[in-house]
Design an enzyme around this catalytic site. Structure first.
Site, PDB file in Angstrom:
ATOM      1  N   CYS A  99      -7.101   3.852   4.174  1.00  0.00           N
ATOM      2  CA  CYS A  99      -6.305   5.083   4.045  1.00  0.00           C
ATOM      3  C   CYS A  99      -7.067   6.168   3.296  1.00  0.00           C
ATOM      4  CB  CYS A  99      -4.974   4.794   3.357  1.00  0.00           C
ATOM      5  SG  CYS A  99      -3.850   3.827   4.390  1.00  0.00           S
ATOM      6  N   HIS A 112      -2.038  -1.775  17.120  1.00  0.00           N
ATOM      7  CA  HIS A 112      -2.623  -0.482  17.529  1.00  0.00           C
ATOM      8  C   HIS A 112      -3.832  -0.652  18.460  1.00  0.00           C
ATOM      9  CE1 HIS A 112      -0.089   0.994  14.304  1.00  0.00           C
ATOM     10  NE2 HIS A 112      -0.704   0.206  13.449  1.00  0.00           N
ATOM     11  N   HIS A 169      -8.173   3.578  10.816  1.00  0.00           N
ATOM     12  CA  HIS A 169      -9.260   3.334   9.865  1.00  0.00           C
ATOM     13  C   HIS A 169     -10.594   3.132  10.585  1.00  0.00           C
ATOM     14  CE1 HIS A 169      -6.043   2.919   7.155  1.00  0.00           C
ATOM     15  NE2 HIS A 169      -5.940   1.613   7.093  1.00  0.00           N
ATOM     16  N   ASP A 219       1.605  -6.943  14.393  1.00  0.00           N
ATOM     17  CA  ASP A 219       1.418  -5.930  13.348  1.00  0.00           C
ATOM     18  C   ASP A 219       2.747  -5.189  13.204  1.00  0.00           C
ATOM     19  OD1 ASP A 219       0.845  -3.725  11.766  1.00  0.00           O
ATOM     20  OD2 ASP A 219      -1.022  -3.221  12.791  1.00  0.00           O
ATOM     21  N   SER A 279      -0.320   5.333  18.709  1.00  0.00           N
ATOM     22  CA  SER A 279      -1.570   4.869  18.090  1.00  0.00           C
ATOM     23  C   SER A 279      -2.658   4.458  19.081  1.00  0.00           C
ATOM     24  CB  SER A 279      -1.278   3.702  17.143  1.00  0.00           C
ATOM     25  OG  SER A 279      -0.814   2.587  17.861  1.00  0.00           O
ATOM     26  N   ASP A 310      -8.404  -2.582   3.689  1.00  0.00           N
ATOM     27  CA  ASP A 310      -7.840  -1.799   4.791  1.00  0.00           C
ATOM     28  C   ASP A 310      -6.787  -0.823   4.260  1.00  0.00           C
ATOM     29  OD1 ASP A 310      -5.573  -1.387   6.607  1.00  0.00           O
ATOM     30  OD2 ASP A 310      -6.292  -2.940   7.932  1.00  0.00           O
ATOM     31  N   ASN A 311      -5.761  -1.364   3.579  1.00  0.00           N
ATOM     32  CA  ASN A 311      -4.674  -0.508   3.105  1.00  0.00           C
ATOM     33  C   ASN A 311      -5.215   0.574   2.157  1.00  0.00           C
ATOM     34  OD1 ASN A 311      -3.752  -2.977   4.100  1.00  0.00           O
ATOM     35  ND2 ASN A 311      -1.854  -2.903   2.938  1.00  0.00           N
ATOM     36  N   ASN A 331      -1.997  -9.730   5.665  1.00  0.00           N
ATOM     37  CA  ASN A 331      -1.999  -8.602   4.733  1.00  0.00           C
ATOM     38  C   ASN A 331      -2.453  -9.008   3.335  1.00  0.00           C
ATOM     39  OD1 ASN A 331      -1.212  -5.716   4.247  1.00  0.00           O
ATOM     40  ND2 ASN A 331       0.036  -6.731   2.708  1.00  0.00           N
ATOM     41  N   GLU A 380      -0.216  -8.849  10.563  1.00  0.00           N
ATOM     42  CA  GLU A 380      -1.180  -7.945   9.964  1.00  0.00           C
ATOM     43  C   GLU A 380      -0.692  -7.215   8.710  1.00  0.00           C
ATOM     44  OE1 GLU A 380      -4.284  -7.288  11.037  1.00  0.00           O
ATOM     45  OE2 GLU A 380      -4.784  -5.296  10.296  1.00  0.00           O
ATOM     46  N   GLN A 402      -7.716 -12.065  10.721  1.00  0.00           N
ATOM     47  CA  GLN A 402      -6.843 -12.344  11.871  1.00  0.00           C
ATOM     48  C   GLN A 402      -7.417 -13.474  12.723  1.00  0.00           C
ATOM     49  OE1 GLN A 402      -3.978 -11.662  13.081  1.00  0.00           O
ATOM     50  NE2 GLN A 402      -3.276  -9.697  12.281  1.00  0.00           N
ATOM     51  N   SER A 436       0.420  -2.082  22.100  1.00  0.00           N
ATOM     52  CA  SER A 436       0.214  -1.382  20.838  1.00  0.00           C
ATOM     53  C   SER A 436       1.505  -1.449  20.039  1.00  0.00           C
ATOM     54  CB  SER A 436      -0.165   0.068  21.102  1.00  0.00           C
ATOM     55  OG  SER A 436      -0.727   0.630  19.938  1.00  0.00           O
ATOM     56  N   LYS A 493      -8.011  -7.988   3.078  1.00  0.00           N
ATOM     57  CA  LYS A 493      -7.214  -7.109   3.938  1.00  0.00           C
ATOM     58  C   LYS A 493      -6.579  -6.010   3.085  1.00  0.00           C
ATOM     59  CE  LYS A 493      -4.016  -5.415   6.811  1.00  0.00           C
ATOM     60  NZ  LYS A 493      -3.081  -4.369   6.383  1.00  0.00           N
ATOM     61  N   HIS A 551       4.495   1.955   7.742  1.00  0.00           N
ATOM     62  CA  HIS A 551       4.537   1.396   9.108  1.00  0.00           C
ATOM     63  C   HIS A 551       5.614   2.006  10.007  1.00  0.00           C
ATOM     64  CE1 HIS A 551       3.356  -1.530  12.123  1.00  0.00           C
ATOM     65  NE2 HIS A 551       4.625  -1.609  12.435  1.00  0.00           N
ATOM     66  N   SER A 575     -10.211  -6.918   8.054  1.00  0.00           N
ATOM     67  CA  SER A 575      -8.855  -7.319   8.449  1.00  0.00           C
ATOM     68  C   SER A 575      -8.886  -8.261   9.647  1.00  0.00           C
ATOM     69  CB  SER A 575      -8.035  -6.084   8.837  1.00  0.00           C
ATOM     70  OG  SER A 575      -8.082  -5.129   7.818  1.00  0.00           O
TER      71      SER A 575
HETATM   72  P1  NAI Z   1       2.985  -1.923  -1.273  1.00  0.00           P
HETATM   73  O1  NAI Z   1       4.164  -2.795  -1.419  1.00  0.00           O
HETATM   74  O2  NAI Z   1       1.686  -2.309  -1.884  1.00  0.00           O
HETATM   75  O3  NAI Z   1       3.300  -0.444  -1.793  1.00  0.00           O
HETATM   76  C1  NAI Z   1       4.485   0.245  -1.572  1.00  0.00           C
HETATM   77  C2  NAI Z   1       4.827   0.976  -2.878  1.00  0.00           C
HETATM   78  O4  NAI Z   1       5.936   1.857  -2.653  1.00  0.00           O
HETATM   79  C3  NAI Z   1       5.235   0.019  -4.004  1.00  0.00           C
HETATM   80  O5  NAI Z   1       4.420   0.215  -5.153  1.00  0.00           O
HETATM   81  C4  NAI Z   1       6.690   0.375  -4.272  1.00  0.00           C
HETATM   82  O6  NAI Z   1       7.044   0.238  -5.636  1.00  0.00           O
HETATM   83  C5  NAI Z   1       6.747   1.819  -3.800  1.00  0.00           C
HETATM   84  N1  NAI Z   1       8.097   2.283  -3.449  1.00  0.00           N
HETATM   85  C6  NAI Z   1       9.100   1.611  -2.835  1.00  0.00           C
HETATM   86  N2  NAI Z   1      10.185   2.378  -2.719  1.00  0.00           N
HETATM   87  C7  NAI Z   1       9.865   3.571  -3.262  1.00  0.00           C
HETATM   88  C8  NAI Z   1      10.576   4.796  -3.447  1.00  0.00           C
HETATM   89  N3  NAI Z   1      11.856   4.919  -3.054  1.00  0.00           N
HETATM   90  N4  NAI Z   1       9.926   5.827  -4.025  1.00  0.00           N
HETATM   91  C9  NAI Z   1       8.638   5.710  -4.446  1.00  0.00           C
HETATM   92  N5  NAI Z   1       7.927   4.583  -4.305  1.00  0.00           N
HETATM   93  C10 NAI Z   1       8.528   3.522  -3.720  1.00  0.00           C
HETATM   94  O7  NAI Z   1       2.803  -1.743   0.305  1.00  0.00           O
HETATM   95  P2  NAI Z   1       1.490  -1.161   1.055  1.00  0.00           P
HETATM   96  O8  NAI Z   1       0.611  -2.284   1.417  1.00  0.00           O
HETATM   97  O9  NAI Z   1       0.974  -0.031   0.279  1.00  0.00           O
HETATM   98  O10 NAI Z   1       2.139  -0.671   2.430  1.00  0.00           O
HETATM   99  C11 NAI Z   1       3.009   0.453   2.506  1.00  0.00           C
HETATM  100  C12 NAI Z   1       3.348   0.698   3.974  1.00  0.00           C
HETATM  101  O11 NAI Z   1       2.177   1.066   4.694  1.00  0.00           O
HETATM  102  C13 NAI Z   1       3.885  -0.534   4.701  1.00  0.00           C
HETATM  103  O12 NAI Z   1       4.857  -0.109   5.639  1.00  0.00           O
HETATM  104  C14 NAI Z   1       2.675  -1.071   5.427  1.00  0.00           C
HETATM  105  O13 NAI Z   1       3.019  -1.873   6.522  1.00  0.00           O
HETATM  106  C15 NAI Z   1       1.991   0.213   5.833  1.00  0.00           C
HETATM  107  N6  NAI Z   1       0.541   0.180   6.096  1.00  0.00           N
HETATM  108  C16 NAI Z   1       0.022   1.262   6.777  1.00  0.00           C
HETATM  109  C17 NAI Z   1      -1.327   1.330   7.039  1.00  0.00           C
HETATM  110  C18 NAI Z   1      -1.855   2.495   7.805  1.00  0.00           C
HETATM  111  O14 NAI Z   1      -3.020   2.443   8.213  1.00  0.00           O
HETATM  112  N7  NAI Z   1      -1.110   3.538   8.034  1.00  0.00           N
HETATM  113  C19 NAI Z   1      -2.269   0.290   6.590  1.00  0.00           C
HETATM  114  C20 NAI Z   1      -1.636  -0.774   5.845  1.00  0.00           C
HETATM  115  C21 NAI Z   1      -0.290  -0.815   5.608  1.00  0.00           C
END
Ligand code: NAI
Length: 434
Positions: free
Chosen positions: A197, A55, A355, A133, A83, A192-193, A183, A158, A367, A78, A188, A303, A363
């Site tokens: 958020c 991003h 963020h 990322d 983003s 960050d996550n 990650n 990332e 990196q 990006s 991180k 993501h 984070s």
């Molecule tokens: P995580 O693996 O810690 O959490 C995902 C959760 O979703 C797990 O607890 C899992 O059991 C649950 N899950 C899976 N399938 C499901 C379903 N069908 N119904 C309900 N729950 C379900 O992963 P994390 O780190 O929370 O990342 C989630 C996404 O966010 C990833 O795609 C990651 O790349 C992205 N991300 C986005 C950020 C942003 O700023 N927008 C920052 C960091 C990560």
């Protein structure tokens, strides 16, 4: 790829504004600034040609310039079509970095931009390091330009979703170089996550809709790190939050944090706001769309844009799409309106600015440390996915304490011995989950 385009941004005239915001961000990114102070003279990244796909925000500009201060040549794209902050991209371009990014590009332009980053300068020298990322750059290099792989020392990735893709490659035997999983540094994903958020989720929904949060029913799908931050964000704004999960541990955590935990089929009917945070596909599909209340807001903070079935929505109700403003669309499903943000792509970067700098400094310090380690010691690693050692994770945290006035107690020798560590750390075993 063969003709050299020095950069492509929305409007280079935004550079001055971008530069002012970069300067403000630097003051909030003590980890990156400490690395500049420590390595700015010795330039350990000299010779590194790092292609980055992450991003293109103000915070990322500070990362890019840190890599440069450490001696690297850098190109950038990006990792999401919405983003980019155009003033950040302009400032980076004006300072001479080949950056290919603007907010609101289409998918073809997205791929074009990534491709421009593979070859450096008029001499068209290929990249020798990847900073990714989500894995789109990694996939382009390894699938479409496999001849470049031999010259690449390593990858630092990332996010959760990109790490999943790398692990798939390890299983399939198709990862041709070592990679660092950024990650899963504690500094991180647990920051960050989560805390990222916690600030950026509500920020995005507010900027997009100005809807009153307090009193509304918000449904958060997934209670991992992103879901925990997202649910806290919405609760902090006064929403009544329902969580959905498939993992009993995370479901129990959500319940004990005081959230209702229900099936999506039931929760969707009650929702004023739905946020998907699973990193999984098909979370909001036809049955959920049909059961939503009139004017429900639907968005995704994971993501990729397959958490919400946009293909079904556009295929069946695309003709009803009414754009309120960029990244805010109203669809009408059998008489009921649904408001979709950022076309189902990650909402905090599509509708807000991602963020805050301080959390991204954590984070991006990870990196930078991973890039340093891979550039200097790649031959020590197998073609697997590694995390940074805990003493570096603790160092990243330590670099962020002073800024917010944190004062640490110190272990004496007796105490350290009592809990089986050294007074300098690491303070926890690798099994500790924080
Ligand atoms: P995580 O693996 O810690 O959490 C995902 C959760 O979703 C797990 O607890 C899992 O059991 C649950 N899950 C899976 N399938 C499901 C379903 N069908 N119904 C309900 N729950 C379900 O992963 P994390 O780190 O929370 O990342 C989630 C996404 O966010 C990833 O795609 C990651 O790349 C992205 N991300 C986005 C950020 C942003 O700023 N927008 C920052 C960091 C990560």
């Amino acid at each position: 790829t063969k003709t050299y385009v020095p950069y492509k941004v929305k409007d280079i005239a935004l550079a001055e504004w971008g530069r002012k915001e970069i300067q403000l961000a630097e003051a909030e990114m003590p980890g990156l600034m400490a690395l500049r102070a420590q390595y700015g003279e010795s330039k350990p990244l000299q010779g590194a040609r790092i292609a980055g796909c992450l991003h293109m925000t103000i915070q990322t500009a500070v990362l890019i310039e840190t890599l440069q201060v450490l001696g690297a040549d850098v190109t950038w794209s990006s990792c999401n079509i919405f983003s980019t902050q155009d003033h950040a991209a302009a400032a980076i371009a004006a300072a001479g970095t080949p950056v290919y990014a603007w907010k609101g590009m289409n998918e073809e332009e997205f791929n074009w931009c990534i491709e421009q980053t593979l070859f450096f300068g008029e001499e068209r020298q290929p990249l020798n390091m990847i900073l990714d990322d989500g894995g789109d750059l990694t996939n382009m290099v390894l699938n479409q330009f496999p001849e470049l792989a031999a010259g690449i020392k390593g990858i630092s990735e990332e996010t959760t979703t990109g790490v999943l893709r790398l692990m798939d490659r390890v299983k399939a035997g198709t990862l041709p170089m070592p990679a660092f999983n950024i990650n899963d540094s504690v500094t991180k994903s647990k920051f960050d996550n989560k805390y990222g958020c916690k600030e950026s989720c509500v920020d995005a929904i507010r900027r997009a809709t100005d809807v009153m949060m307090a009193g509304k029913v918000a449904v958060v799908a997934g209670y991992g790190d992103v879901g925990k931050g997202t649910a806290a964000s919405l609760r902090g704004a006064g929403a009544r939050v329902i969580v959905t999960e498939i993992d009993p541990i995370c479901a129990l955590q959500a319940a004990m944090d005081g959230f209702e935990v229900k099936k999506m089929a039931d929760a969707a009917k009650r929702a004023d706001i739905v946020v998907t945070a699973t990193g999984n596909c098909d979370i909001i599909t036809e049955q959920h769309f049909r059961s939503l209340k009139d004017k429900a807001i639907v968005c995704n903070i994971g993501h990729f844009d397959d958490e919400i079935d946009m293909a079904w929505l556009n295929g069946n109700y695309g003709h009803t799409k009414n754009t309120i403003k960029p990244q805010v669309d109203l669809y009408t499903i059998d008489g009921k309106d649904v408001i979709v943000l950022a076309e189902g792509r990650l909402v905090n970067l599509g509708c807000a600015t991602g963020h805050p700098s301080f959390v991204m400094s954590n984070s991006f310090t990870n990196q930078t440390l991973a890039q340093l380690e891979l550039w200097q010691n790649a031959d020590k690693y197998e073609n697997k996915v590694y995390t940074l050692p805990k003493h570096l994770d603790e160092m990243v945290a330590r670099l962020h304490l002073e800024k917010i006035g944190v004062e640490l107690d110190e272990l004496n020798a007796k105490q350290a011995g009592y809990i089986g560590v050294t007074p300098e750390g690491p303070f926890k075993s690798d099994l500790y989950r924080y």
